[in-house]
Design a protein around this motif. Structure first.
Motif, PDB file in Angstrom:
ATOM      1  N   PRO A 184      -5.734  40.475  33.324  1.00  0.00           N
ATOM      2  CA  PRO A 184      -4.030  39.512  32.537  1.00  0.00           C
ATOM      3  C   PRO A 184      -3.439  38.700  32.770  1.00  0.00           C
ATOM      4  O   PRO A 184      -3.216  38.468  33.943  1.00  0.00           O
ATOM      5  CB  PRO A 184      -3.051  41.565  32.044  1.00  0.00           C
ATOM      6  CG  PRO A 184      -3.924  41.877  33.436  1.00  0.00           C
ATOM      7  CD  PRO A 184      -5.157  41.713  34.003  1.00  0.00           C
ATOM      8  N   GLU A 185      -2.931  38.448  31.889  1.00  0.00           N
ATOM      9  CA  GLU A 185      -1.853  36.632  32.256  1.00  0.00           C
ATOM     10  C   GLU A 185      -1.070  37.571  33.039  1.00  0.00           C
ATOM     11  O   GLU A 185      -0.487  39.172  32.900  1.00  0.00           O
ATOM     12  CB  GLU A 185      -1.555  36.121  30.928  1.00  0.00           C
ATOM     13  CG  GLU A 185      -2.481  35.599  30.151  1.00  0.00           C
ATOM     14  CD  GLU A 185      -3.170  34.278  30.931  1.00  0.00           C
ATOM     15  OE1 GLU A 185      -2.479  33.560  31.429  1.00  0.00           O
ATOM     16  OE2 GLU A 185      -4.499  34.212  31.167  1.00  0.00           O
ATOM     17  N   TRP A 186      -0.450  36.515  34.351  1.00  0.00           N
ATOM     18  CA  TRP A 186       0.720  37.282  34.776  1.00  0.00           C
ATOM     19  C   TRP A 186       2.371  37.230  33.755  1.00  0.00           C
ATOM     20  O   TRP A 186       2.716  38.734  34.737  1.00  0.00           O
ATOM     21  CB  TRP A 186       1.623  36.130  35.700  1.00  0.00           C
ATOM     22  CG  TRP A 186       2.537  36.513  36.358  1.00  0.00           C
ATOM     23  CD1 TRP A 186       3.929  36.126  36.679  1.00  0.00           C
ATOM     24  CD2 TRP A 186       2.689  37.586  38.188  1.00  0.00           C
ATOM     25  NE1 TRP A 186       4.472  36.527  37.822  1.00  0.00           N
ATOM     26  CE2 TRP A 186       3.260  37.448  38.443  1.00  0.00           C
ATOM     27  CE3 TRP A 186       1.049  38.270  38.491  1.00  0.00           C
ATOM     28  CZ2 TRP A 186       3.816  37.835  39.510  1.00  0.00           C
ATOM     29  CZ3 TRP A 186       2.030  38.612  38.355  1.00  0.00           C
ATOM     30  CH2 TRP A 186       2.988  39.291  39.852  1.00  0.00           C
ATOM     31  N   PRO A 187       2.586  36.985  32.834  1.00  0.00           N
ATOM     32  CA  PRO A 187       3.738  37.966  31.630  1.00  0.00           C
ATOM     33  C   PRO A 187       3.801  38.336  31.534  1.00  0.00           C
ATOM     34  O   PRO A 187       3.793  40.212  31.153  1.00  0.00           O
ATOM     35  CB  PRO A 187       3.783  36.505  30.818  1.00  0.00           C
ATOM     36  CG  PRO A 187       3.545  35.123  31.368  1.00  0.00           C
ATOM     37  CD  PRO A 187       2.337  35.695  32.781  1.00  0.00           C
ATOM     38  N   GLU A 188       2.068  38.948  31.282  1.00  0.00           N
ATOM     39  CA  GLU A 188       1.956  40.534  30.752  1.00  0.00           C
ATOM     40  C   GLU A 188       2.136  41.449  31.843  1.00  0.00           C
ATOM     41  O   GLU A 188       2.302  42.670  31.848  1.00  0.00           O
ATOM     42  CB  GLU A 188       0.651  40.957  29.948  1.00  0.00           C
ATOM     43  CG  GLU A 188       0.501  42.201  30.109  1.00  0.00           C
ATOM     44  CD  GLU A 188      -1.093  42.292  29.020  1.00  0.00           C
ATOM     45  OE1 GLU A 188      -1.399  43.175  28.921  1.00  0.00           O
ATOM     46  OE2 GLU A 188      -2.394  41.219  29.150  1.00  0.00           O
TER      47      GLU A 188
ATOM     48  N   GLN B  89       3.990  41.597  34.218  1.00  0.00           N
ATOM     49  CA  GLN B  89       4.952  41.712  34.728  1.00  0.00           C
ATOM     50  C   GLN B  89       6.148  42.708  34.275  1.00  0.00           C
ATOM     51  O   GLN B  89       7.045  43.179  34.095  1.00  0.00           O
ATOM     52  CB  GLN B  89       6.111  40.177  34.984  1.00  0.00           C
ATOM     53  CG  GLN B  89       5.786  39.868  36.147  1.00  0.00           C
ATOM     54  CD  GLN B  89       6.161  37.903  35.942  1.00  0.00           C
ATOM     55  OE1 GLN B  89       6.754  37.720  35.102  1.00  0.00           O
ATOM     56  NE2 GLN B  89       6.439  37.471  37.412  1.00  0.00           N
ATOM     57  N   ARG B  90       5.757  42.525  32.930  1.00  0.00           N
ATOM     58  CA  ARG B  90       6.373  43.355  31.160  1.00  0.00           C
ATOM     59  C   ARG B  90       5.503  44.475  32.065  1.00  0.00           C
ATOM     60  O   ARG B  90       6.258  45.691  31.965  1.00  0.00           O
ATOM     61  CB  ARG B  90       5.839  43.171  29.853  1.00  0.00           C
ATOM     62  CG  ARG B  90       6.796  43.551  28.855  1.00  0.00           C
ATOM     63  CD  ARG B  90       5.765  42.979  27.939  1.00  0.00           C
ATOM     64  NE  ARG B  90       4.379  42.985  27.443  1.00  0.00           N
ATOM     65  CZ  ARG B  90       3.729  43.929  27.188  1.00  0.00           C
ATOM     66  NH1 ARG B  90       4.147  45.084  26.822  1.00  0.00           N
ATOM     67  NH2 ARG B  90       2.623  44.197  26.844  1.00  0.00           N
TER      68      ARG B  90
ATOM     69  N   ILE C 216       8.094  48.253  32.799  1.00  0.00           N
ATOM     70  CA  ILE C 216       7.835  49.364  31.760  1.00  0.00           C
ATOM     71  C   ILE C 216       7.324  50.478  32.539  1.00  0.00           C
ATOM     72  O   ILE C 216       7.744  51.859  32.297  1.00  0.00           O
ATOM     73  CB  ILE C 216       6.732  49.434  30.726  1.00  0.00           C
ATOM     74  CG1 ILE C 216       7.277  47.981  29.822  1.00  0.00           C
ATOM     75  CG2 ILE C 216       5.995  50.250  30.315  1.00  0.00           C
ATOM     76  CD1 ILE C 216       6.097  47.433  28.526  1.00  0.00           C
ATOM     77  N   VAL C 217       6.327  50.812  33.303  1.00  0.00           N
ATOM     78  CA  VAL C 217       6.037  51.568  34.247  1.00  0.00           C
ATOM     79  C   VAL C 217       7.374  51.748  35.018  1.00  0.00           C
ATOM     80  O   VAL C 217       7.189  53.195  35.410  1.00  0.00           O
ATOM     81  CB  VAL C 217       4.633  51.640  35.388  1.00  0.00           C
ATOM     82  CG1 VAL C 217       4.400  52.385  35.980  1.00  0.00           C
ATOM     83  CG2 VAL C 217       3.601  51.493  34.458  1.00  0.00           C
ATOM     84  N   ALA C 218       7.627  51.221  35.603  1.00  0.00           N
ATOM     85  CA  ALA C 218       8.815  50.950  37.516  1.00  0.00           C
ATOM     86  C   ALA C 218       9.942  52.131  36.141  1.00  0.00           C
ATOM     87  O   ALA C 218      10.349  53.078  36.459  1.00  0.00           O
ATOM     88  CB  ALA C 218       9.081  50.154  37.428  1.00  0.00           C
ATOM     89  N   ILE C 219      10.108  51.953  34.902  1.00  0.00           N
ATOM     90  CA  ILE C 219      11.240  52.400  34.425  1.00  0.00           C
ATOM     91  C   ILE C 219      10.981  53.428  34.043  1.00  0.00           C
ATOM     92  O   ILE C 219      11.807  54.603  33.988  1.00  0.00           O
ATOM     93  CB  ILE C 219      11.473  51.349  33.184  1.00  0.00           C
ATOM     94  CG1 ILE C 219      12.647  50.396  33.541  1.00  0.00           C
ATOM     95  CG2 ILE C 219      12.822  52.470  31.780  1.00  0.00           C
ATOM     96  CD1 ILE C 219      12.768  49.068  31.860  1.00  0.00           C
ATOM     97  N   PHE C 220       9.923  53.522  33.676  1.00  0.00           N
ATOM     98  CA  PHE C 220       9.186  54.946  32.936  1.00  0.00           C
ATOM     99  C   PHE C 220       9.409  56.053  33.619  1.00  0.00           C
ATOM    100  O   PHE C 220       9.322  57.160  34.110  1.00  0.00           O
ATOM    101  CB  PHE C 220       7.773  55.168  32.358  1.00  0.00           C
ATOM    102  CG  PHE C 220       7.231  56.271  31.938  1.00  0.00           C
ATOM    103  CD1 PHE C 220       7.724  57.170  30.859  1.00  0.00           C
ATOM    104  CD2 PHE C 220       6.444  57.429  32.578  1.00  0.00           C
ATOM    105  CE1 PHE C 220       7.015  58.268  30.713  1.00  0.00           C
ATOM    106  CE2 PHE C 220       5.767  58.250  32.247  1.00  0.00           C
ATOM    107  CZ  PHE C 220       6.260  59.025  30.959  1.00  0.00           C
ATOM    108  N   SER C 221       9.337  56.128  35.465  1.00  0.00           N
ATOM    109  CA  SER C 221       8.547  56.616  36.112  1.00  0.00           C
ATOM    110  C   SER C 221      10.128  56.819  36.710  1.00  0.00           C
ATOM    111  O   SER C 221      10.252  57.537  37.083  1.00  0.00           O
ATOM    112  CB  SER C 221       8.092  55.684  37.594  1.00  0.00           C
ATOM    113  OG  SER C 221       7.012  55.288  37.133  1.00  0.00           O
ATOM    114  N   ILE C 222      11.132  55.677  36.818  1.00  0.00           N
ATOM    115  CA  ILE C 222      12.853  56.299  36.829  1.00  0.00           C
ATOM    116  C   ILE C 222      12.885  57.481  35.830  1.00  0.00           C
ATOM    117  O   ILE C 222      13.660  58.547  36.623  1.00  0.00           O
ATOM    118  CB  ILE C 222      13.397  55.769  36.981  1.00  0.00           C
ATOM    119  CG1 ILE C 222      13.054  54.334  38.219  1.00  0.00           C
ATOM    120  CG2 ILE C 222      15.197  55.630  37.282  1.00  0.00           C
ATOM    121  CD1 ILE C 222      14.198  52.710  38.288  1.00  0.00           C
TER     122      ILE C 222
END
Length: 63
Positions: free
Chosen positions: A21-25, A27-28, A32-38
């Motif tokens: 995947p491209e770098w912006p994808e 990062q996005r 999302i994974v970090a927020i879901f994990s928190i």
């Protein structure tokens, strides 16, 4: 020798056949994974706290 050949072929496949995947994808999706994990960790903590208090109250009633 089979292990060396397997690792070599695996690296070749990663370089030539995998679509990265491209770098912006990246990062996005990482955000999302970090927020879901928190959120999931906070929900788990909340449920654990509620059950802990409920069990504590239950056993205090039995005393």
């Amino acid at each position: 020798m089979k292990v060396v050949n397997y690792v070599s072929e695996a690296f070749h496949e990663l370089r030539s056949n995998v679509t990265w995947p491209e770098w912006p994808e990246v990062q996005r999706l990482t955000i999302i994974v970090a927020i879901f994990s928190i959120v999931f960790a906070l929900l788990t903590w909340g449920v654990d706290t509620v059950f802990s208090k409920a069990l504590e109250s239950f056993f205090n009633i039995l005393k």
